[in-house]
Design a protein around this motif. Sequence first.
Motif, PDB file in Angstrom:
ATOM      1  N   ASP A 113      -3.883   6.735   7.427  1.00  0.00           N
ATOM      2  CA  ASP A 113      -3.307   7.885   8.122  1.00  0.00           C
ATOM      3  C   ASP A 113      -4.310   8.663   8.958  1.00  0.00           C
ATOM      4  O   ASP A 113      -3.902   9.428   9.845  1.00  0.00           O
ATOM      5  CB  ASP A 113      -2.685   8.860   7.106  1.00  0.00           C
ATOM      6  CG  ASP A 113      -1.563   8.248   6.308  1.00  0.00           C
ATOM      7  OD1 ASP A 113      -0.681   7.629   6.928  1.00  0.00           O
ATOM      8  OD2 ASP A 113      -1.570   8.382   5.068  1.00  0.00           O
ATOM      9  N   ARG A 152      -2.000  11.560   1.815  1.00  0.00           N
ATOM     10  CA  ARG A 152      -2.591  10.869   2.961  1.00  0.00           C
ATOM     11  C   ARG A 152      -3.681   9.911   2.500  1.00  0.00           C
ATOM     12  O   ARG A 152      -4.511  10.251   1.652  1.00  0.00           O
ATOM     13  CB  ARG A 152      -3.184  11.872   3.947  1.00  0.00           C
ATOM     14  CG  ARG A 152      -2.139  12.732   4.657  1.00  0.00           C
ATOM     15  CD  ARG A 152      -1.225  11.896   5.523  1.00  0.00           C
ATOM     16  NE  ARG A 152      -0.323  12.721   6.326  1.00  0.00           N
ATOM     17  CZ  ARG A 152       0.534  12.228   7.205  1.00  0.00           C
ATOM     18  NH1 ARG A 152       0.601  10.923   7.409  1.00  0.00           N
ATOM     19  NH2 ARG A 152       1.332  13.026   7.888  1.00  0.00           N
ATOM     20  N   TYR A 158      -1.103  18.879  23.979  1.00  0.00           N
ATOM     21  CA  TYR A 158      -0.628  19.963  23.117  1.00  0.00           C
ATOM     22  C   TYR A 158      -1.504  21.183  23.339  1.00  0.00           C
ATOM     23  O   TYR A 158      -2.723  21.061  23.557  1.00  0.00           O
ATOM     24  CB  TYR A 158      -0.723  19.577  21.633  1.00  0.00           C
ATOM     25  CG  TYR A 158       0.162  18.430  21.208  1.00  0.00           C
ATOM     26  CD1 TYR A 158       1.547  18.537  21.217  1.00  0.00           C
ATOM     27  CD2 TYR A 158      -0.406  17.233  20.784  1.00  0.00           C
ATOM     28  CE1 TYR A 158       2.348  17.479  20.823  1.00  0.00           C
ATOM     29  CE2 TYR A 158       0.384  16.173  20.370  1.00  0.00           C
ATOM     30  CZ  TYR A 158       1.771  16.306  20.396  1.00  0.00           C
ATOM     31  OH  TYR A 158       2.555  15.255  19.993  1.00  0.00           O
ATOM     32  N   THR A 209      -4.746  12.052  23.498  1.00  0.00           N
ATOM     33  CA  THR A 209      -4.163  13.394  23.384  1.00  0.00           C
ATOM     34  C   THR A 209      -5.090  14.390  24.060  1.00  0.00           C
ATOM     35  O   THR A 209      -6.309  14.360  23.840  1.00  0.00           O
ATOM     36  CB  THR A 209      -4.003  13.792  21.908  1.00  0.00           C
ATOM     37  OG1 THR A 209      -3.136  12.870  21.262  1.00  0.00           O
ATOM     38  CG2 THR A 209      -3.433  15.201  21.780  1.00  0.00           C
ATOM     39  N   ARG A 236      -0.715  18.471   9.682  1.00  0.00           N
ATOM     40  CA  ARG A 236       0.602  17.954   9.293  1.00  0.00           C
ATOM     41  C   ARG A 236       0.797  16.486   9.650  1.00  0.00           C
ATOM     42  O   ARG A 236       1.480  15.753   8.918  1.00  0.00           O
ATOM     43  CB  ARG A 236       1.705  18.791   9.953  1.00  0.00           C
ATOM     44  CG  ARG A 236       1.805  20.212   9.442  1.00  0.00           C
ATOM     45  CD  ARG A 236       2.890  20.980  10.187  1.00  0.00           C
ATOM     46  NE  ARG A 236       4.180  20.312  10.065  1.00  0.00           N
ATOM     47  CZ  ARG A 236       5.030  20.525   9.061  1.00  0.00           C
ATOM     48  NH1 ARG A 236       4.717  21.364   8.089  1.00  0.00           N
ATOM     49  NH2 ARG A 236       6.202  19.902   9.031  1.00  0.00           N
ATOM     50  N   ASN A 237       0.233  16.062  10.774  1.00  0.00           N
ATOM     51  CA  ASN A 237       0.508  14.715  11.281  1.00  0.00           C
ATOM     52  C   ASN A 237      -0.752  14.027  11.800  1.00  0.00           C
ATOM     53  O   ASN A 237      -0.820  13.616  12.964  1.00  0.00           O
ATOM     54  CB  ASN A 237       1.547  14.773  12.410  1.00  0.00           C
ATOM     55  CG  ASN A 237       2.804  15.508  12.023  1.00  0.00           C
ATOM     56  OD1 ASN A 237       2.961  16.686  12.348  1.00  0.00           O
ATOM     57  ND2 ASN A 237       3.696  14.828  11.329  1.00  0.00           N
ATOM     58  N   PRO A 238      -1.768  13.855  10.975  1.00  0.00           N
ATOM     59  CA  PRO A 238      -3.015  13.252  11.477  1.00  0.00           C
ATOM     60  C   PRO A 238      -2.830  11.822  11.967  1.00  0.00           C
ATOM     61  O   PRO A 238      -3.633  11.337  12.775  1.00  0.00           O
ATOM     62  CB  PRO A 238      -3.949  13.322  10.262  1.00  0.00           C
ATOM     63  CG  PRO A 238      -3.029  13.352   9.082  1.00  0.00           C
ATOM     64  CD  PRO A 238      -1.844  14.144   9.533  1.00  0.00           C
ATOM     65  N   ASP A 239      -1.795  11.144  11.510  1.00  0.00           N
ATOM     66  CA  ASP A 239      -1.556   9.768  11.924  1.00  0.00           C
ATOM     67  C   ASP A 239      -1.064   9.665  13.364  1.00  0.00           C
ATOM     68  O   ASP A 239      -0.967   8.553  13.901  1.00  0.00           O
ATOM     69  CB  ASP A 239      -0.535   9.107  10.979  1.00  0.00           C
ATOM     70  CG  ASP A 239       0.738   9.919  10.852  1.00  0.00           C
ATOM     71  OD1 ASP A 239       0.653  11.119  10.494  1.00  0.00           O
ATOM     72  OD2 ASP A 239       1.836   9.375  11.107  1.00  0.00           O
ATOM     73  N   TRP A 240      -0.779  10.773  14.005  1.00  0.00           N
ATOM     74  CA  TRP A 240      -0.358  10.743  15.398  1.00  0.00           C
ATOM     75  C   TRP A 240      -1.516  10.421  16.352  1.00  0.00           C
ATOM     76  O   TRP A 240      -1.272  10.043  17.495  1.00  0.00           O
ATOM     77  CB  TRP A 240       0.202  12.110  15.813  1.00  0.00           C
ATOM     78  CG  TRP A 240       1.568  12.422  15.269  1.00  0.00           C
ATOM     79  CD1 TRP A 240       2.335  11.670  14.430  1.00  0.00           C
ATOM     80  CD2 TRP A 240       2.307  13.614  15.540  1.00  0.00           C
ATOM     81  NE1 TRP A 240       3.513  12.305  14.151  1.00  0.00           N
ATOM     82  CE2 TRP A 240       3.535  13.512  14.824  1.00  0.00           C
ATOM     83  CE3 TRP A 240       2.076  14.761  16.297  1.00  0.00           C
ATOM     84  CZ2 TRP A 240       4.507  14.509  14.863  1.00  0.00           C
ATOM     85  CZ3 TRP A 240       3.040  15.753  16.330  1.00  0.00           C
ATOM     86  CH2 TRP A 240       4.241  15.629  15.626  1.00  0.00           C
ATOM     87  N   TYR A 288      -0.918  20.255  13.970  1.00  0.00           N
ATOM     88  CA  TYR A 288      -0.573  18.830  13.910  1.00  0.00           C
ATOM     89  C   TYR A 288      -1.691  17.997  13.293  1.00  0.00           C
ATOM     90  O   TYR A 288      -1.427  16.971  12.657  1.00  0.00           O
ATOM     91  CB  TYR A 288      -0.244  18.314  15.312  1.00  0.00           C
ATOM     92  CG  TYR A 288       1.070  18.801  15.867  1.00  0.00           C
ATOM     93  CD1 TYR A 288       2.120  19.168  15.024  1.00  0.00           C
ATOM     94  CD2 TYR A 288       1.283  18.897  17.237  1.00  0.00           C
ATOM     95  CE1 TYR A 288       3.330  19.619  15.541  1.00  0.00           C
ATOM     96  CE2 TYR A 288       2.490  19.339  17.761  1.00  0.00           C
ATOM     97  CZ  TYR A 288       3.505  19.705  16.910  1.00  0.00           C
ATOM     98  OH  TYR A 288       4.706  20.141  17.425  1.00  0.00           O
TER      99      TYR A 288
END
Length: 354
Positions: free
Chosen positions: A125, A121, A219, A185, A230-234, A227
């Motif tokens: 990201d 990352r 979420y 979010t 795993r997916n900080p770019d979201w 998340y």
Amino acid sequence: MTTRRYRIATIPGDGIGTEVIPAGQRAVEAVAARHGFAVAWDVYDWSCARYAETGRMMPEDGVDRVRGADAIYLGAVGAPGVPDHVSLWGLLIPLRRELDLYANVRPVKLIEGITSPLAGRGPEDIDFVVVRENVEGEYSEIGGRLHGGTEHEMVSQMSVFTRRCTDRIMDYAFELAKGRRGHVTSATKSNGIVHTMPFWDERFAAAAARHPGVETVQYHIDILTAYFVRNPDWFDVVVGSNLFGDILSDLGPAIAGSIGIAPSANLNPERAAASMFEPVHGSAPDIAGQGVANPIAAVWTAAMMLEHLGEDEAAAELMGAIEASLARPETRTRDLGGTADTDGSIRAVIEAIG
């Protein structure tokens, strides 16, 4: 010629707060000299040391003393020997609540030169903001104990969510997203918390309807923490209740390299009272007094304070100086894999200004 002057209520607090807040003041004064404004620091000794001497973290009229300042600059609160709930409820929470600092804003950004613990990352990201409801929710005084010390001992703690406070923190998050990437979010747990979190979801849906054009997703807090890793770019803007926002805004800086660089603002967006700015890292008594504390969170926090005061160019220059100082190992502190001490780190920031 200096034409703008600001009075900052300054509370270094405990532990490394007494080291990093003076460092942040040095950086502010350096950038102020370049941008034609001046800062006066009204320093208060409100801390656990004061509690040990007087039985109070701050005077009875403490909140009123700082209410009219242009801003409050707070270091850290907490020390061995003073229970955490005593130090928190004796200083930080009264300031937040009585000044109605309802928007806790914590940027999470991976800066060039810092290595994330997440493999592969980079700065592109990890760049989002956690917005935390700051005056109600799970951090309520309503509750108590019964039958203490017996087999029937019982404790209760009530969460409080009002439509007014829930709506206004969500509106703040949506407005913030409009100036960023347009995505919000929501952190929830409505599958397990049967009253407050379904209400939170309802108000999030109502906020989305008030702000068309902003993308939304929600979420549950347990998968949301996964998340983040795993997916900080979201993520762009994340809004949560007092407890959920508190947890997420510590996890965020951890994936961005170090809680030692994490800033925060406690805002009264309507500016009816002074807003408060504090680094997130806590008092860190294990390293206090050694001269090795990372001052970057205090400086980044000061940049947020300057932006709030309308000194946007100075704030941007201070952020640029932070990034320049973090680019080299010899001017980074050891928590970031560098070799600098507190003084060396802040000198690098000041040298980069201008």
